[in-house]
Motif scaffolding. Sequence first.
Motif, PDB file in Angstrom:
ATOM      1  N   VAL A  33       0.858  -1.177   0.000  1.00 15.49           N
ATOM      2  CA  VAL A  33       0.000   0.000   0.000  1.00 15.49           C
ATOM      3  C   VAL A  33       0.893   1.225   0.000  1.00 15.49           C
ATOM      4  O   VAL A  33       1.723   1.399   0.902  1.00 15.49           O
ATOM      5  N   CYS A  34       0.755   2.074  -1.013  1.00 15.64           N
ATOM      6  CA  CYS A  34       1.607   3.256  -1.161  1.00 15.64           C
ATOM      7  C   CYS A  34       0.766   4.528  -1.111  1.00 15.64           C
ATOM      8  O   CYS A  34      -0.400   4.537  -1.506  1.00 15.64           O
ATOM      9  N   ARG A  35       1.397   5.583  -0.673  1.00 12.32           N
ATOM     10  CA  ARG A  35       0.759   6.910  -0.695  1.00 12.32           C
ATOM     11  C   ARG A  35       1.395   7.758  -1.796  1.00 12.32           C
ATOM     12  O   ARG A  35       1.076   7.632  -2.958  1.00 12.32           O
ATOM     13  N   SER A  36       2.326   8.607  -1.412  1.00 13.93           N
ATOM     14  CA  SER A  36       2.889   9.569  -2.365  1.00 13.93           C
ATOM     15  C   SER A  36       3.707   8.901  -3.471  1.00 13.93           C
ATOM     16  O   SER A  36       3.857   9.470  -4.559  1.00 13.93           O
ATOM     17  N   ASN A  37       4.243   7.716  -3.205  1.00 13.34           N
ATOM     18  CA  ASN A  37       5.068   7.061  -4.227  1.00 13.34           C
ATOM     19  C   ASN A  37       4.300   6.021  -5.038  1.00 13.34           C
ATOM     20  O   ASN A  37       4.898   5.190  -5.730  1.00 13.34           O
ATOM     21  N   PHE A  38       2.970   6.054  -4.982  1.00 13.93           N
ATOM     22  CA  PHE A  38       2.153   5.041  -5.673  1.00 13.93           C
ATOM     23  C   PHE A  38       2.458   4.966  -7.166  1.00 13.93           C
ATOM     24  O   PHE A  38       2.717   3.886  -7.698  1.00 13.93           O
TER      25      PHE A  38
END
Length: 326
Positions: A33-38
């Motif tokens: 699960v990624c946020r800014s680096n998705f």
Amino acid sequence: MSSQKNILIVGTGGVGAVFGSRFQYAGARVSVVCRSNFNKVKESGFTIRSLKFGNTVFVPDCVISAKNDQAFDSVFYDYVFVSTKSLPNVENPALAILPFINSPDTIIVLLQNGIGVEDPFSILFPNNPILSCVVRVNSTQIEPSIIQHGTLCCLLYNFYTSLKSPKFSDTILKEFDAFLKLAKVESIISPNIQKERWLKLAWNAAFGSISVLSGGKDGKSLAEDIYTCTLMRDTMREVFAVGHAVLSEPLVDGSIEESIESYVSLVLTRPNAVYPSMLYDYQFKRPMEHQVIIKNPIDLAEKAKVSTPLLKTLYALLISIEGGRL
């Protein structure tokens, strides 16, 4: 159930990416699960430059956006690893994995620093096994999808238990140990994982907070300065005293002073400058983990009637400087 482990990692910075790579090496199906680096990870995975394992590219089997997690709530995961920052003063950390836990058989593995990090997960998932871990991995996320890793890759762990926790089978520990060894991760089943947490906290509380408050000095610079080194040593002594009172036993069998000296000596002999994650959070205007690293120990100290003037001072200053930046 398939014999292939199905693993989810929530939080893919330096720690999460390194472990994800090792788990995939061991034959597991690994989702992240990624946020800014998705977008970057979705496109090309992680480049991991490791002194221990060599240079590799880790392409997760599935990359999930933290903004679109509801689409995956029917998937069963054998293990859900949590390597996000623990910020209970900002939001309930356990909510990050709520969409992914649909069975009491899923084992929750906490790769977070601090004291009391397990409580939100234990409350929200009372029937799931929770493995509390102390992580020894020297890795840094130098770009959104590029990880620099040294030679350490070790987990110390055991069940987190509370008065309401059910009894879980030791088979869970044995299977986890076997899987980590298959992944070439050093595996240590700790007989007292909370003691290990306090031992790591002694350094994190002193080094992280004083680095931030000193204007961003690295560990070696702090240790070489007589004033900041004295402050770090005194702060660690406070943490040792609180941990002793809370656990009703000493954190170390031998001399506290020898343990403190080992922390200082280690950073003095490191070939490269070492900076704490708390400093990076401050510099990039992100919330710092002062709740679980400073405030929770202060609260426990008050219940145990242990004086913590230095921890209280560091906490007050961290809150003050953070408030003007977020």
